[in-house]
Design an enzyme around this catalytic site. Structure first.
Site, short mmCIF file in Angstrom:
data_model
loop_
_atom_site.label_atom_id
_atom_site.label_comp_id
_atom_site.label_asym_id
_atom_site.label_seq_id
_atom_site.Cartn_x
_atom_site.Cartn_y
_atom_site.Cartn_z
N LYS A 96 0.45 -1.01 0.13
CA LYS A 96 0.17 0.50 0.40
C LYS A 96 1.00 1.20 -0.07
O LYS A 96 0.59 2.02 0.55
CB LYS A 96 -0.75 -0.41 1.49
CG LYS A 96 -2.00 -0.76 1.51
CD LYS A 96 -2.72 -1.49 2.67
CE LYS A 96 -3.69 -2.04 2.44
NZ LYS A 96 -3.11 -3.81 2.33
N ARG A 97 2.01 1.09 -0.63
CA ARG A 97 2.64 2.64 -0.59
C ARG A 97 2.50 3.07 -1.53
O ARG A 97 1.19 2.92 -2.31
CB ARG A 97 4.13 1.74 -1.64
CG ARG A 97 4.87 1.28 -0.79
CD ARG A 97 5.24 1.46 0.30
NE ARG A 97 6.47 0.44 1.18
CZ ARG A 97 6.46 0.12 2.65
NH1 ARG A 97 4.91 -0.46 2.43
NH2 ARG A 97 7.11 -0.81 2.64
#
Length: 271
Positions: A96-97
């Site tokens: 979830k960058r």
């Protein structure tokens, strides 16, 4: 891995199951804790027992980062083991960058070049220039958070923006980004009723669908509204598979749960 290679695996295995390797040392069998690397020992056993039943593994990086350098080393050993022994498996870094462009480039290099994942999950909040660095990598996939399965999803994702719900704007706008053909999307299984409208916006894209099993999502409902001619779905189950038993039979128990899901998928594919 190309999208066609993933589709070929789905057809071959008659499965679109993704297994989440979210390792919590408080939940794995106690006897593994004496191993020099209990996380990897657990993952290896699960993978060896289930690889023929699934087409993807998803490693949520938080469950590795929580254990410091040893956790990160276990993540690296796991992805290396998958790439060496089961290269046909699609691998997902659930990280979830999402950051400014040059930072996103470094995140992308870390997961794609260094670790060798096929895909990574990315948050879209910072927009185009935070996502396109991930999309620039050939035969790699960026899985964009669209409509998630958590209760807080309604805080922002369904708010009205430009007379449209925000998640729909994310889907619509993302199609205009460079190399958008490398996009996949996260849509929670508990939001199955939204899939008809989602498919009107992205009719052919692959969806990563968490929430089947422990979170209460319904496989049949997801497939009814979200499946495409090329399947277009990766159904993820984590806790429901890997923690089916805390005894020495944990790998066999995980395989049994994976087999149950694969059998349901086979039935859907044959109808």
């Amino acid at each position: 891995m190309t999208t066609q290679q993933l589709i070929n695996q789905i057809k071959k295995k008659q499965s679109f199951l993704c297994i989440g390797l979210d390792v919590d040392l408080n939940k794995i069998p106690k006897y593994l804790l004496v191993d020099s690397d209990p996380i990897f020992a657990f993952n290896k056993a699960i993978i060896d027992a289930t690889h023929h039943l699934c087409v993807a593994y998803k490693l949520n990086t938080a469950f590795y980062e929580a254990y410091g350098i040893k956790g990160w080393q276990a993540l690296e050993k796991t992805i290396n083991y998958l790439n060496k022994n089961y290269p046909e498996i699609f691998t997902i870094a659930d990280a979830k960058r999402g950051d400014i462009g040059n930072t996103s480039t470094m995140y992308a290099k870390a997961f794609f070049d260094d670790l060798g994942f096929d895909s990574v999950t990315v948050a879209p909040y910072m927009g185009k220039d935070s996502v396109e660095p991930f999309l620039a990598f050939k035969d790699k996939h960026t899985i964009l958070l669209a409509l998630t399965s958590n209760q807080g999803a309604f805080d922002f994702q369904t708010l009205s923006v430009n007379n449209n719900q925000l998640y729909k704007e994310v889907l619509k706008v993302s199609k205009s980004w460079e190399n958008s053909e490398n996009l996949m999307y996260v849509v929670g299984a508990t939001k199955a009723e939204y899939l008809t409208e989602i498919r009107q916006i992205i009719p052919n894209s692959f969806l990563l669908v968490p929430g089947v099993g422990a979170q209460g999502g319904n496989l049949q409902e997801v497939c009814k509204y979200g499946m495409t001619d090329t399947i277009g779905l990766l159904i993820n189950s984590s806790r429901g598979v890997i923690y089916a038993s805390q005894g020495e039979d944990f790998a066999d128990a995980a395989a049994k749960k994976a087999q149950e899901l694969q059998s349901q998928m086979l039935e859907i594919l044959q109808n």
